[in-house]
Design an enzyme around this catalytic site. Structure first.
Site, PDB file in Angstrom:
ATOM      1  CB  THR A 116      -0.927  -0.002   1.225  1.00 44.32           C
ATOM      2  OG1 THR A 116      -1.688  -1.217   1.243  1.00 44.32           O
ATOM      3  CG2 THR A 116      -1.900   1.174   1.159  1.00 44.32           C
ATOM      4  CE  LYS A 207      -5.147  -2.478   1.784  1.00 41.51           C
ATOM      5  NZ  LYS A 207      -3.772  -2.883   1.897  1.00 41.51           N
ATOM      6  CE  LYS A 282       2.706   4.581   4.540  1.00 42.02           C
ATOM      7  NZ  LYS A 282       3.794   3.636   4.206  1.00 42.02           N
TER       8      LYS A 282
END
Length: 336
Positions: A116, A207, A282
């Site tokens: 990611t 995602k 994050k």
């Protein structure tokens, strides 16, 4: 060693290690798997644990990997690692492609990042790949794919991951690139959960949006279950009711934040071995940035980010699975 029967896997971290291990164990011993990581002990452990399942060979960097393999999979922790592995002029993947093309009149390479990673970095690698492809001899084809995963460490270990794939139409006009990566990803995830999301960058966007929702529901589910436990309710029974009612979500049904409700969930292992709260914060922040970029109004991200910040800055919860926010809530003592 035939390059079309050789696959390289770079990045054997919490997610990458079980992914690569499942690939080695399931794809057949006619394939050679190349592995690369910055931790030597991990490389040795991988070779020991996969012994007898097929050839495994260690490579030192992306440059070496892409010359020996027609498919290179990376599972990297962030932008600096991606930039180094793909774009370094000496040791990078694209430099390796150029070196291979200097001695071979034809070739077909697919390079794929499954972490990611910030959209800007993915697009930078995609652009650099296009520029490299345009400089290759006419007999060469080179495609970059972003294919981030969902399912966490438990899904990686069980080979039940979902993959969100982005590949440019110009590289996938006949569907060959997607079909190739799907056939390989199917050893690490469920075939029906490997989605072609659009052009490069679309997989990452899917995602990020998924993680945005997952992070917020982690806090929401923890709040709801904490209310129940503070009332003295049976958390397992409460979970069963929620999971047959409107509050059901992935967190309550697959990775419950209350210790003991799901024996295999990180919460039942002192919140170890899951998706660390710092990483969850994050990716939620990445979702907020994406919302700002497209002008989408959001409400829940900022208070959720503040909650994750407070929990992650407390040494009792730092480094734990993100569902540790339940413990953070449960142990909170209101100031009088």
């Amino acid at each position: 060693m035939a390059t079309d029967k050789t696959i390289a896997f770079i990045g054997l971290g919490v997610m990458g290690y079980p992914m690569a291990a499942n690939l080695r164990k399931k794809i057949g011993n006619d394939y050679t798997i190349l592995i690369c990581d910055v931790v030597d002990d991990v490389l040795q452990k991988f070779q020991t644990e996969t012994a007898g399942t097929g050839p495994v060979r260690v490579v030192t960097n992306g440059f070496e990997a892409v010359q020996a393999a027609d498919l290179v999979i990376t599972m990297l922790p962030g932008t600096p690692a991606v930039k180094s592995v793909y774009l370094d002029a000496t040791t990078g993947i694209l430099a390796g492609v150029k070196a291979a093309a200097a001695t071979q009149s034809s070739g077909k390479k697919i390079i794929m990042e499954c972490g990611t990673i910030e959209t800007a970095m993915i697009l930078e690698v995609a652009q650099a790949t296009r520029e490299t492809a345009s400089s290759l001899p006419s007999g060469w084809k080179l495609a970059f794919v972003d294919a981030p995963v969902s399912g966490g460490p438990m899904g990686a270990q069980a080979a039940t991951l979902t993959f969100m794939v982005g590949v440019n139409n110009a590289d996938n006009a006949d569907g060959a690139v997607f079909n190739r990566v799907k056939s390989v990803l199917s050893h690490m995830g469920q075939p029906e959960n490997i989605f072609l999301c659009g052009e490069v960058g679309a997989g990452t966007a899917f995602k990020i949006i998924n993680n945005y929702l997952s992070a917020i529901t982690s806090l929401a589910a923890s709040e709801a279950l904490n209310i129940g436990t503070k009332m003295g309710l049976d958390p397992k029974l409460l979970t069963d009711v929620i999971n047959t009612s409107g509050g059901q979500c992935w967190v309550t049904s697959k990775s419950n934040p209350v210790p003991g409700v799901h024996p295999n969930a990180p919460a039942s292992r002192n919140y170890e071995g899951g998706f660390r709260i710092e990483l969850c914060r994050k990716v939620l922040s990445m979702g907020s940035q994406l919302a700002e970029m497209v002008g989408a109004r959001t409400i829940l991200d900022k208070p959720t980010l503040a909650a994750f910040d407070e929990a992650a800055n407390d040494p009792r919860y730092a480094g734990k699975d993100a569902r540790v926010v339940y413990k953070w809530l449960n142990e909170y003592e209101a100031k009088k």
